[in-house]
Design an enzyme around this catalytic site. Sequence first.
Site, PDB file in Angstrom:
ATOM      1  N   GLU A 332      33.207  45.239  51.213  1.00 42.08           N
ATOM      2  CA  GLU A 332      34.080  45.527  52.592  1.00 42.08           C
ATOM      3  C   GLU A 332      34.408  47.178  52.338  1.00 42.08           C
ATOM      4  OE1 GLU A 332      36.890  42.573  52.343  1.00 42.08           O
ATOM      5  OE2 GLU A 332      35.414  40.916  52.685  1.00 42.08           O
ATOM      6  N   GLU A 433      28.329  34.899  53.605  1.00 47.27           N
ATOM      7  CA  GLU A 433      29.243  33.825  53.434  1.00 47.27           C
ATOM      8  C   GLU A 433      29.705  33.377  54.463  1.00 47.27           C
ATOM      9  OE1 GLU A 433      32.889  36.320  52.132  1.00 47.27           O
ATOM     10  OE2 GLU A 433      31.482  37.873  50.809  1.00 47.27           O
TER      11      GLU A 433
END
Length: 557
Positions: A332, A433
């Site tokens: 991220e 995910e």
Amino acid sequence: MWGRSPLFWTLFPFIFFATSSQAKHDDGPVYDSSAWTECQSDPEAPLYNGGILVNKLPEYKPVKDINGDMVNSPTFTLPNLSSGSFYSFSSWVRVKNVNSALISATIKVENTFAKCIGSVIAKKGCWSFLKGGFRWDSPSTSSQMDFQNSDRTRKNVEIELISYSLQPFTEKQWRKIQFEGINTERKRAITVHVVDENGFRLPGAAVNVKQISTEFPFGCAVSKTILGNLPYQEWFAKRFKATVFENELKWYKTEPQPGQFNYTLVDQMMEFVRKNKLIARGHNMFWDDPVYIQDWLENMTAPQLKQAMKSRIKSVISKYRNEFVHWDVNNELLHFNFYEGKLGPNATLDMFKKVHREDPLATLFLNEYNVVERCDSKASVDRYIEKYKELKNGGVTVGGIGLESHFAIPNPPFMRAVLDKLATLKLPIWLTEVDVSKMYELEEQAMYLEQILREGFSHPSVNGIMLWTSRSVGGCYQTCLTDEKFQNLPTGDVVDKLLLKEWQTKKKHGKTDEFGSYSFRGFLGEYNVSVVYNHKVVNSYFSLGRGVETKHITVQI
């Protein structure tokens, strides 16, 4: 009547000489996956020859931009929208009075809520390609599409459009696009030839074929709760061939205090991986989100932090070198910047180099959220591509594109458009995910999950899908596939329908033709084949990988 904006004259040759003809299926238009990521001096022709925007010019209307300023925005009025239809949008975009800006296309739902349907980093002096889309679910049949600056650092941005297109698809046509993508990319033709010991063809031989595994890595996250839980392990192993550890491999779990390494849970979970012949992704080496940074790291000097990071890499890879097929190197990094703030702009570059040096066979991934899920100014598809190019120019090999895929209500045309642009990088794309927000009821979650999985599996550049649905004490992060007794919920039924039924070749039984051959089309993977002729039985095996041509197998009996 010729009181047009200056842009009109730029658009003139692209609009008035466009035609409404377009390549079509027998029952609808062919989806155009074309995409460009470089800024071009000359734009390409509009996709679908403009679609329903052919011969239309944008009006310039005052709208309030992200900074609260009133600006004249290019706007299209869209009449005759069909509820339940999918719309693929594209345009070439240029800005005039700034060097670059993030430009977003939005569509207003019932003249109130503005929904972003795509964005692009547009530049001055060249044209950039915006691709997006939306599903129209409003009872209203009209809307307004406008374009505005989404960059808070830019003021009063002037926007130009050219070669724009909006192409509708019915739900049936969109499903057909998905079906054809799966049939083309995930399946292949096979011909089994049966011959005797002299090579003579044997017509009428009985052929039985069974798929024993699939090539596509479809997996699911697990947590420590799977350890010692036989019902959970059996349920998991029946369905999945890949996994990732939800939290147990993260730095704050393996070294909660400086120098105190603990890999007990990871070791036990790796035993489960090896026993069931799973592949495992390494998630993650580092995480840029300061919320998940250990307290003892926060006050370190830059040299101390570099040493701690070096120790982290050596510690984990010395135990598991060659065991994790992927590493999410700095999780991220488009949303957060803890390490860059401490170590400077080359922090991620150094991470990639050091991880590759220690584990050269692992594929190193970027991994980010809100790239395919929805518009996010921090993680737009162009920002993702910019980061990839920055790392590549710095001399590191980014081997894979990780898209977390934490969805609310999915937007399939937007998702496909983003995948199209990322596909231009020619790297494997993984949905890493996948889940659906728990704000929805179970049946809604299942419906949205199926939409996401179909869109991902049907796109030719998606090389793997991981569900973020591990069961922990008290439930799951957002989406559960089973109850606490490992009985399927509606989401689990969707997974079973797709993985165990629809996306797996059913048993094939037949006889060879007059040429001694038996042909069918099957999903990529591994197969057992049994041939019976004159009371003789021969068992064989073959692997079916990607390829355009027919795979030929010869069985001698």
